[in-house]
Design a protein around this motif. Structure first.
Motif, PDB file in Angstrom:
ATOM      1  N   ARG A 382       0.854  -1.190   0.000  1.00 22.60           N
ATOM      2  CA  ARG A 382       0.000   0.000   0.000  1.00 22.60           C
ATOM      3  C   ARG A 382       0.893   1.244   0.000  1.00 22.60           C
ATOM      4  N   ARG A 385      -1.480   6.980  -0.502  1.00 20.28           N
ATOM      5  CA  ARG A 385      -2.816   7.310  -1.008  1.00 20.28           C
ATOM      6  C   ARG A 385      -3.811   6.166  -0.787  1.00 20.28           C
ATOM      7  N   GLU A 387      -3.647   3.170  -2.170  1.00 21.78           N
ATOM      8  CA  GLU A 387      -3.714   2.257  -3.307  1.00 21.78           C
ATOM      9  C   GLU A 387      -3.029   0.939  -2.939  1.00 21.78           C
ATOM     10  N   LYS A 413      -2.717  -4.335  -9.519  1.00 23.46           N
ATOM     11  CA  LYS A 413      -3.682  -3.623  -8.693  1.00 23.46           C
ATOM     12  C   LYS A 413      -4.629  -4.641  -8.069  1.00 23.46           C
TER      13      LYS A 413
END
Length: 427
Positions: A382, A385, A387, A413
């Motif tokens: 991670r 942000r 993500e 992702k």
């Protein structure tokens, strides 16, 4: 599946023997122990480490590990081999090589007394070392102040529980402050290694294909002369198909590399030729691939039935970790019959094709893909942000899924990988 289709498949399989044996032969010439197919000791084949994209830090690991090296689960191969050899010994039909083989098989069988199916010390060390490398490669996961919980669940079979204990004890010793939670029982097989009910096609065809290859390609003449002073008399005395005798002896030899006694005889390299080992290895690889991987003849009946429950567990626990709980790792310990279908179901590299059984041993190497201690790890990263990226490792080697576009190198992702995983699950 029709009888006509089964016969056609077997014929095609036999036709492929000469083509497929060459690459396997080369690998076995490099290391004869690789002939042991699913009994081969753990081999990493060199690990890789691609740095994560800038700003991404690992925070969670999802893991499935097959038990490590073990004793044989049954004495059937030992008994068949010893029965023939002892009868021929009493009848004076064994050559000096045959007498040595009797002694060697008896040695391996004796080491198994009271230990069938149990993890060997080699298996313990394998899981300790895999755990050590996990901690060394991803120390950030185990040093978070807000993620101190590690959940470990095992098949109720003893060798899997032993593997879990060795893995977690090593991890706990490396990182003080982690809290370990251990679970085992029959209920956990519902996702660790769930098996749909066998059908005649899914159960019998792989065995028929294995036998067809041995009948077509495995010439026992050299081995019979090496073992018996009068092969014809030995056949009449024992009433056993020579192929079945040498197949049982091969499997006895294959398990030997997993034992702890340094003086365990190496029957694979002293008794069989590389060519013979390549035929035996490919036949047994075909059998295992036919049971647990997607293939043209059987389809994905077993793969989906076993892989889907395990994938659901992986997704559910990863979702909770991504959302924000206190778990650093979810560790699962099971069998090749759970891990192989999972990898085939999600189509990671080397498992992404649905091969015909006639070709599978040419393209899929069991000793590399599903040896003792094989494992699958998903490392979650991670950034600031929020993500999330995932890197997948198979036997500690970075792997990929062609059906999903990578974000960068071996990194995906999680939103896209998760979407793909969900698309595989049956309605």
């Amino acid at each position: 599946m029709s009888r006509r289709f089964t016969i056609a498949a077997v014929i095609l399989f036999c036709f492929s023997i000469c083509v497929s044996a060459q690459s396997t032969l080369k690998q076995i010439q490099e290391d004869p122990l690789r002939a042991a197919f699913v009994f081969h000791v753990y081999e990493t084949f060199g690990t890789t480490r691609t740095d994560a994209p800038e700003g991404f830090v690992p925070f969670y690991i999802s893991h499935y590990g097959r038990h490590g090296s073990r004793y044989s689960t049954t004495d059937s191969d030992f008994n068949l081999s010893l029965d023939v050899l002892r009868k021929c010994h009493e009848a004076g039909l064994l050559t000096p090589d045959g007498e040595k083989l009797l002694k060697d098989v008896d040695n391996i069988a004796a080491q198994h007394e009271g230990m069938y199916g149990i993890l060997t010390q080699k298996g313990s060390v394998q899981h300790q070392q895999i755990s050590e490398r996990m901690f060394r490669n991803f120390p950030e996961v185990f040093k978070q102040n807000d993620r101190r919980e590690v959940y470990a669940v095992s098949s109720p079979i003893q060798r899997c529980i032993q593997s879990m204990a060795n893995f977690c004890t090593q991890l706990k010793g490396n990182s003080t402050g982690l809290n370990f939670h251990y679970y085992t029982g029959e209920r956990y097989l519902s996702f660790l290694a769930y098996h749909p009910e066998w059908t005649p096609e899914t159960k019998d065809l792989p065995e028929k294909m294995k036998d067809a290859m041995l009948v077509e390609g495995f010439n026992t003449e050299r081995l019979e002369k090496k073992t018996f002073t009068d092969p014809d008399a030995a056949r009449r005395l024992c009433g056993v198909n020579p192929i079945k005798f040498f197949e049982a002896t091969f499997r006895t030899a294959a398990i030997a590399q997993n034992l702890d006694d340094e003086d365990t005889p190496d029957i694979l390299t002293t008794y069989f030729t590389p060519r013979e080992l390549s035929i035996l290895c490919e036949a047994h690889t075909t059998w295992l691939y036919g049971l647990w991987c997607r293939n043209k003849e059987v389809g994905d009946y077993i793969t989906e039935g076993t892989g889907a429950p395990l994938l659901k567990d992986i997704i559910a626990k990863a979702d909770r970790a991504v959302k924000g709980n206190d778990v650093a790792a979810d560790l699962r310990f099971g069998h090749d019959s759970g891990l192989t279908p999972l990898l085939s179901f999600i189509k990671v590299r080397e498992y992404d094709k649905s091969l015909p059984l006639a070709r599978c041993a040419k393209e899929w190497k069991c000793y590399r893909e599903m040896c003792m201690g094989s494992n699958f790890q998903m490392i979650f990263y991670r950034n600031a942000r929020g993500e999330v990226l995932v890197k997948m490792l198979h036997n500690e080697r970075e792997t990929s899924i062609e059906a999903v576009p990578a974000f960068s190198g071996p990194y995906y992702k999680w939103t896209e990988l998760r979407k793909y995983f969900l698309s595989l699950l049956p309605d």
